[in-house]
Design a protein around this motif. Structure first.
Motif, PDB file in Angstrom:
ATOM      1  N   TYR A  99       0.827  -1.199   0.000  1.00 42.73           N
ATOM      2  CA  TYR A  99       0.000   0.000   0.000  1.00 42.73           C
ATOM      3  C   TYR A  99       0.862   1.250   0.000  1.00 42.73           C
ATOM      4  O   TYR A  99       1.977   1.252   0.510  1.00 42.73           O
ATOM      5  CB  TYR A  99      -0.904   0.023   1.237  1.00 42.73           C
TER       6      TYR A  99
ATOM      7  N   ASP B  54      -0.609   6.524   2.451  1.00 45.64           N
ATOM      8  CA  ASP B  54      -1.944   6.879   2.926  1.00 45.64           C
ATOM      9  C   ASP B  54      -2.767   5.642   3.243  1.00 45.64           C
ATOM     10  O   ASP B  54      -3.379   5.543   4.298  1.00 45.64           O
ATOM     11  CB  ASP B  54      -2.676   7.714   1.875  1.00 45.64           C
ATOM     12  N   CYS B  55      -2.802   4.715   2.288  1.00 43.32           N
ATOM     13  CA  CYS B  55      -3.620   3.522   2.482  1.00 43.32           C
ATOM     14  C   CYS B  55      -3.054   2.677   3.609  1.00 43.32           C
ATOM     15  O   CYS B  55      -3.800   2.067   4.365  1.00 43.32           O
ATOM     16  CB  CYS B  55      -3.700   2.708   1.195  1.00 43.32           C
TER      17      CYS B  55
ATOM     18  N   SER C  81      -1.563   3.688   6.333  1.00 43.34           N
ATOM     19  CA  SER C  81      -1.925   4.222   7.649  1.00 43.34           C
ATOM     20  C   SER C  81      -3.408   4.023   7.929  1.00 43.34           C
ATOM     21  O   SER C  81      -3.813   3.885   9.060  1.00 43.34           O
ATOM     22  CB  SER C  81      -1.535   5.700   7.768  1.00 43.34           C
ATOM     23  N   GLN C  82      -4.195   3.981   6.856  1.00 43.61           N
ATOM     24  CA  GLN C  82      -5.616   3.685   7.066  1.00 43.61           C
ATOM     25  C   GLN C  82      -5.811   2.230   7.465  1.00 43.61           C
ATOM     26  O   GLN C  82      -6.650   1.898   8.277  1.00 43.61           O
ATOM     27  CB  GLN C  82      -6.420   3.984   5.814  1.00 43.61           C
ATOM     28  N   ASN C  83      -5.004   1.353   6.861  1.00 35.15           N
ATOM     29  CA  ASN C  83      -5.132  -0.074   7.140  1.00 35.15           C
ATOM     30  C   ASN C  83      -4.738  -0.432   8.565  1.00 35.15           C
ATOM     31  O   ASN C  83      -5.140  -1.457   9.067  1.00 35.15           O
ATOM     32  CB  ASN C  83      -4.239  -0.875   6.183  1.00 35.15           C
TER      33      ASN C  83
ATOM     34  N   ARG D 283      -5.703   0.498  11.215  1.00 37.22           N
ATOM     35  CA  ARG D 283      -6.818   0.424  12.164  1.00 37.22           C
ATOM     36  C   ARG D 283      -7.405  -0.988  12.237  1.00 37.22           C
ATOM     37  O   ARG D 283      -8.067  -1.323  13.195  1.00 37.22           O
ATOM     38  CB  ARG D 283      -7.921   1.391  11.758  1.00 37.22           C
TER      39      ARG D 283
END
Ligand code: ZN
Ligand code: ZN
Length: 99
Positions: free
Chosen positions: A88, A91-92, A94-96, A98
């Motif tokens: 990823y 950005d993606c 850091s979203q993942n 979670r």
């Protein structure tokens, strides 16, 4: 297989989760230590370390061009991407974290 772990920040004493995906990420980067600090203290330290040349050596690691598995953006990662694991963009990723 990696499992989520609860760790205590050595700086502020807060509990934080060292997720399975972060553990995999660490392993791929060749880090053998668990993080000693929570994400906010780590971010603060990174800020503090800016401008000190010796702490920037990680930026000289060989970078590999990859396509983000989530949004399709071109990005670079400091480890060799393996075909059996999605990569990823920042950005993606850091979203993942979670999940
Ligand atoms: Zn902390
Ligand atoms: Zn992305």
């Amino acid at each position: 297989m990696s499992q989520d772990k609860s760790l205590t920040c050595r700086d502020c004493g807060a509990e934080f989760v060292f997720t399975a995906s972060e553990q995999d990420f660490f392993a791929e980067k060749g880090f053998t230590n668990e993080p000693g600090r929570c994400p906010s203290c780590r971010a603060a330290r990174k800020q503090n370390n800016r401008g000190f040349g010796r702490n920037n050596s990680f930026q000289q690691r060989e970078m590999h061009d990859v396509t983000c598995a989530a949004c399709g953006a071109q990005t670079q990662v400091p480890f060799r991407p393996s075909s059996d694991r999605p990569v990823y963009c920042r950005d993606c990723f850091s979203q993942n974290k979670r999940y």
